[in-house]
Write a protein that holds these residues in place. Sequence first.
Motif, mmCIF file in Angstrom:
data_model
loop_
_atom_site.group_PDB
_atom_site.id
_atom_site.type_symbol
_atom_site.label_atom_id
_atom_site.label_comp_id
_atom_site.label_asym_id
_atom_site.label_seq_id
_atom_site.Cartn_x
_atom_site.Cartn_y
_atom_site.Cartn_z
ATOM 1 N N GLU A 121 -15.078 -6.066 5.605
ATOM 2 C CA GLU A 121 -13.956 -6.057 6.547
ATOM 3 C C GLU A 121 -12.696 -6.602 5.876
ATOM 4 O O GLU A 121 -12.714 -7.690 5.309
ATOM 5 N N GLY A 122 -11.604 -5.845 5.968
ATOM 6 C CA GLY A 122 -10.328 -6.323 5.469
ATOM 7 C C GLY A 122 -9.495 -6.910 6.601
ATOM 8 O O GLY A 122 -9.411 -6.326 7.680
ATOM 9 N N HIS A 123 -8.891 -8.082 6.369
ATOM 10 C CA HIS A 123 -8.049 -8.752 7.375
ATOM 11 C C HIS A 123 -6.704 -9.106 6.737
ATOM 12 O O HIS A 123 -6.659 -9.593 5.601
ATOM 13 N N THR A 124 -5.601 -8.906 7.473
ATOM 14 C CA THR A 124 -4.267 -9.251 6.972
ATOM 15 C C THR A 124 -3.613 -10.256 7.918
ATOM 16 O O THR A 124 -4.163 -10.602 8.963
ATOM 17 N N ASP A 125 -2.421 -10.722 7.537
ATOM 18 C CA ASP A 125 -1.634 -11.520 8.480
ATOM 19 C C ASP A 125 -0.769 -10.555 9.304
ATOM 20 O O ASP A 125 -0.938 -9.340 9.229
ATOM 21 N N ASN A 126 0.159 -11.094 10.086
ATOM 22 C CA ASN A 126 0.952 -10.230 10.976
ATOM 23 C C ASN A 126 2.302 -9.823 10.395
ATOM 24 O O ASN A 126 3.147 -9.271 11.100
ATOM 25 N N VAL A 127 2.537 -10.114 9.118
ATOM 26 C CA VAL A 127 3.792 -9.697 8.487
ATOM 27 C C VAL A 127 3.757 -8.181 8.296
ATOM 28 O O VAL A 127 2.811 -7.660 7.691
ATOM 29 N N PRO A 128 4.743 -7.430 8.800
ATOM 30 C CA PRO A 128 4.723 -5.962 8.683
ATOM 31 C C PRO A 128 4.632 -5.511 7.228
ATOM 32 O O PRO A 128 5.242 -6.085 6.329
#
Length: 286
Positions: A192-199
């Motif tokens: 699973e890949g997860h990012t932050d909320n920065v566009p």
Amino acid sequence: MKKIFLLAATASILLSSCVSKKDYAALEARQKETQDLLNSATVKLNACLEEKASATAKAETLQDQVKDLKEANKGLIENTKDMTVLTTKGAENLEKSLESLKEKDLKISRLQDALNKKDSVTLAIVSSLKKAVGIDDPDIEINVEKGVVFISIADKLLFQSGSYKVTSRAKEVLGKVAKVVNSKPDFECMVEGHTDNVPYDRGVLEDNWDLSVKRATSVVRVLQELGVDPGKLIAAGRSYHVPLVENDTPENRATNRRTRIIVLPKIDQFYDMIEKEMKTLSAEGK
């Protein structure tokens, strides 16, 4: 003479208590690893105890039902000796009901044994991963939840900022993970890949969904190159929608940028195991 003896004993104790910093650190690391394993085992033990208590309560309820039915059957037979109310067929049906209750109790026990075996394998995987990967690395977290093993790897260990190309350091860690996964042929591996909320809108990628999926597939490709059966691999992207903490500081955003590898049993094989137990019970009942 006594003074000399006391001085010698004191010197001996002081010399024997001296340990190099390297040895002390090694001992401290081993103690931490042992403590982590003990904590995991304690959590699993408590869960097993709760499951055992629940299964015992169910078994006691079934036993009480069997006892009540037997007493009811006995009372009916005694009260209807001269009236012939309870027919032979009715008595046979009642006995079949009692046997059915016993069979259900046996099925519960068999399924509980199967679940316990799966939990034992899960704990063994956690232990193997912690030894192979190294639990002292703050960028790698290994834990187990509801019988599933989770390996969470910080974004900075796997990728450069804004990139989905796996770093050379990450390949070393993934090599250790691949070795453990390959040793368990009955388990699958979901990345699973997860990012932050920065566009994110660089290059051909449109947004954080694209980035999280692309990073997951990059890790999957590395695991495949390292010998993991591609039929056991699953790639998934979660974008920024499953954060560990609020995305309100640079530190928190760094925590949310992660890749999670989930080692889980193959569902079809688990159901095959249950079906096999049911067939065994049916054969024994004939």
